[in-house]
Design an enzyme around this catalytic site. Structure first.
Site, short mmCIF file in Angstrom:
data_model
loop_
_atom_site.label_atom_id
_atom_site.label_comp_id
_atom_site.label_asym_id
_atom_site.label_seq_id
_atom_site.Cartn_x
_atom_site.Cartn_y
_atom_site.Cartn_z
N HIS A 110 52.93 -5.19 91.75
CA HIS A 110 51.71 -5.92 92.12
C HIS A 110 51.40 -5.91 93.61
O HIS A 110 50.43 -6.53 94.04
CB HIS A 110 51.77 -7.36 91.61
C1 UD1 Z 1 50.74 -13.62 95.71
C2 UD1 Z 1 51.50 -13.52 97.02
C3 UD1 Z 1 52.65 -12.52 96.86
C4 UD1 Z 1 53.52 -12.86 95.66
C5 UD1 Z 1 52.63 -12.92 94.41
C6 UD1 Z 1 53.43 -13.28 93.18
C7 UD1 Z 1 50.24 -13.85 99.10
C8 UD1 Z 1 49.68 -13.17 100.27
N1 UD1 Z 1 50.66 -13.07 98.12
O1 UD1 Z 1 50.12 -12.35 95.51
O2 UD1 Z 1 53.45 -12.58 98.03
O3 UD1 Z 1 54.50 -11.86 95.48
O4 UD1 Z 1 51.62 -13.93 94.64
O5 UD1 Z 1 52.61 -13.33 92.07
O6 UD1 Z 1 50.29 -15.06 99.06
N2 UD1 Z 1 45.18 -14.39 89.62
C9 UD1 Z 1 44.97 -14.79 88.30
N3 UD1 Z 1 45.66 -15.88 87.86
C10 UD1 Z 1 46.48 -16.60 88.64
C11 UD1 Z 1 46.69 -16.16 89.97
C12 UD1 Z 1 46.03 -15.07 90.44
O7 UD1 Z 1 44.22 -14.18 87.57
O8 UD1 Z 1 47.06 -17.61 88.18
C13 UD1 Z 1 44.44 -13.27 90.16
C14 UD1 Z 1 43.53 -13.78 91.27
O9 UD1 Z 1 42.30 -14.12 90.77
C15 UD1 Z 1 43.49 -12.67 92.26
C16 UD1 Z 1 44.75 -11.87 92.00
O10 UD1 Z 1 45.31 -12.37 90.79
O11 UD1 Z 1 42.38 -11.86 92.06
C17 UD1 Z 1 45.71 -11.99 93.14
O12 UD1 Z 1 46.14 -13.32 93.36
P1 UD1 Z 1 46.63 -13.82 94.81
O13 UD1 Z 1 47.24 -15.17 94.72
O14 UD1 Z 1 45.54 -13.64 95.77
O15 UD1 Z 1 47.73 -12.82 95.25
P2 UD1 Z 1 48.94 -12.14 94.47
O16 UD1 Z 1 48.66 -10.71 94.37
O17 UD1 Z 1 49.27 -12.88 93.20
#
Ligand code: UD1
Length: 372
Positions: A205
């Site tokens: 991811h």
């Molecule tokens: C975040 C962390 C990363 C960690 C990862 C674990 C930062 C910079 N990154 O990255 O270090 O390894 O979490 O998962 O803080 N989304 C959903 N459902 C959720 C959460 C997220 O659909 O419950 C989607 C969001 O809408 C977004 C994408 O996933 O579009 C990314 O989520 P985001 O929290 O921005 O970053 P991660 O890639 O999860």
């Protein structure tokens, strides 16, 4: 002593759960949980609260998805209100996600001491958002709890006052050991139709691997090749799923015979899958540590790792130029029984949270009682 513990994204939950449990043993400590809402669905957040027996958060900031600035700034605005209301003695943050940095910054500006758990890790790659979060959080923290020797060395190089640094061990391993009997009881491979010890477990991811079409195509080629040898089990992170759809590659992944794409897994289920994997292929930080502890071979598709002990002493291999041929060659050697045998790093023993709480009690309660 009043502590606000911050959770936001998936890797925070298994780190804060044992610390909150250790705080709760003391009647002179009030330990509260603030959930920023960076991760918000059941599969990325809710299930971890129930499996890790964490209480409902005292505050839920409801931030959700957004750009880095939107997420970080949104958390800061909401967390500031909590700080004004609660006036805590300490804010405790873990890891390197946006929630970690946002809350640490708010606290330090309000002159509230910050404890950073999993401090000092450095990948040396400033293009990773997590690396910026690590450096910034460490630089404003008053108590830095480290998991491995490299982190100590990094902090000393950055001239951090040694009295702030504590080698406490790894709280993620506290959770793993605490729940190990339950993890072992499950049989997830059977429930998804793969033979135990005969599949590759994959997670992917990191923005560098999944945000662009080129990176995703590279992963696709690797999976196609590996799936000729073994089943590949792939719980897909929402970020990865979004980018597969954007790049128009989702169907191609789904069409690989031998690849099982799953929803993000719960904590216990994922570790059961790890325990029975022949090999784990990942770009996660925490999974490098969990595989080293469980002594399961792991290949990390990244140019750098902030957790070098997993490569130097553990079962982790870093594939700096993830080329399909390198990955498959190494995988074949591992399947043939030639994986390196790792050792478990110092103080990854299930007692890290107790050490952290005892350092903090000493500073905030015992020394206060003694009038120091
Ligand atoms: C975040 C962390 C990363 C960690 C990862 C674990 C930062 C910079 N990154 O990255 O270090 O390894 O979490 O998962 O803080 N989304 C959903 N459902 C959720 C959460 C997220 O659909 O419950 C989607 C969001 O809408 C977004 C994408 O996933 O579009 C990314 O989520 P985001 O929290 O921005 O970053 P991660 O890639 O999860």
């Amino acid at each position: 002593m009043k502590v606000l513990n911050i959770v936001g994204a998936r890797p925070n939950f298994m780190k804060i759960a044992p610390i909150h449990r250790a705080f709760m043993k003391y009647r002179d400590i009030s330990s509260k949980i603030v959930h920023t809402g960076q991760h918000y669905d059941t599969r990325m957040s809710g299930i971890f609260f129930s499996q890790l027996e964490m209480p409902e958060p005292d505050y839920f900031l409801g931030i959700g998805a957004g750009s880095h600035a939107q997420q970080t700034a949104g958390i800061m605005l909401e967390f500031e209100k909590v700080i004004y209301k609660e006036k805590p003695d300490l804010v405790l943050v873990a890891g390197d996600v946006n929630s970690t940095l946002a809350c640490a910054l708010v606290a330090v500006k309000e002159h509230i001491p910050v404890a950073h758990v999993e401090a000092g890790l450095r990948s040396g790659d400033r293009r990773m958002p997590e690396e910026i979060n690590r450096i910034m959080t460490d630089s404003v923290s008053d108590h830095l709890f480290v998991t491995e020797n490299a982190a100590l060395v990094n902090l000393k190089k950055e001239n951090v006052d040694e009295s702030k640094i504590h080698f406490s061990g790894n709280v993620m391993i506290d959770s793993l050991l605490y729940y190990f009997p339950e993890i072992r009881k499950l049989n997830i491979p059977e429930s998804i139709g793969v033979a135990p010890n005969a599949y590759v477990l994959m997670t992917m991811h990191r923005p560098a691997n999944v945000d662009g079409t080129e990176g995703l195509k590279q992963i696709l080629e690797i999976v196609k090749e590996l799936a000729l040898h073994k089943n590949v089990v792939f719980p897909v992170h929402p970020r990865t799923m979004q980018h597969m759809e954007i790049a128009g590659l989702k169907k191609e992944f789904e069409n690989i015979a031998g690849l099982k794409m799953l929803q993000p897994q719960g904590y216990l289920e994922f570790l059961n899958l790890t325990l029975h994997a022949a090999l784990v292929l990942t770009d996660s930080g925490g999974i490098q540590e969990e595989t080293t502890f469980l002594q399961i071979p792991c290949m990390t598709l990244r140019e750098t790792t902030e957790r070098p002990v997993t490569v130097e002493s553990g079962t982790n291999y870093l594939l700096s130029r993830p080329d399909r041929k390198d990955v498959v060659k190494l995988a074949e050697a591992i399947f043939a029984g030639n994986a390196k045998k790792g050792i478990i790093p110092a103080l990854w023993d299930g007692k890290a949270a107790e050490r952290i709480v005892s350092v903090l009690r000493e500073k905030y309660i015992n020394s206060y009682v003694c009038g120091n």
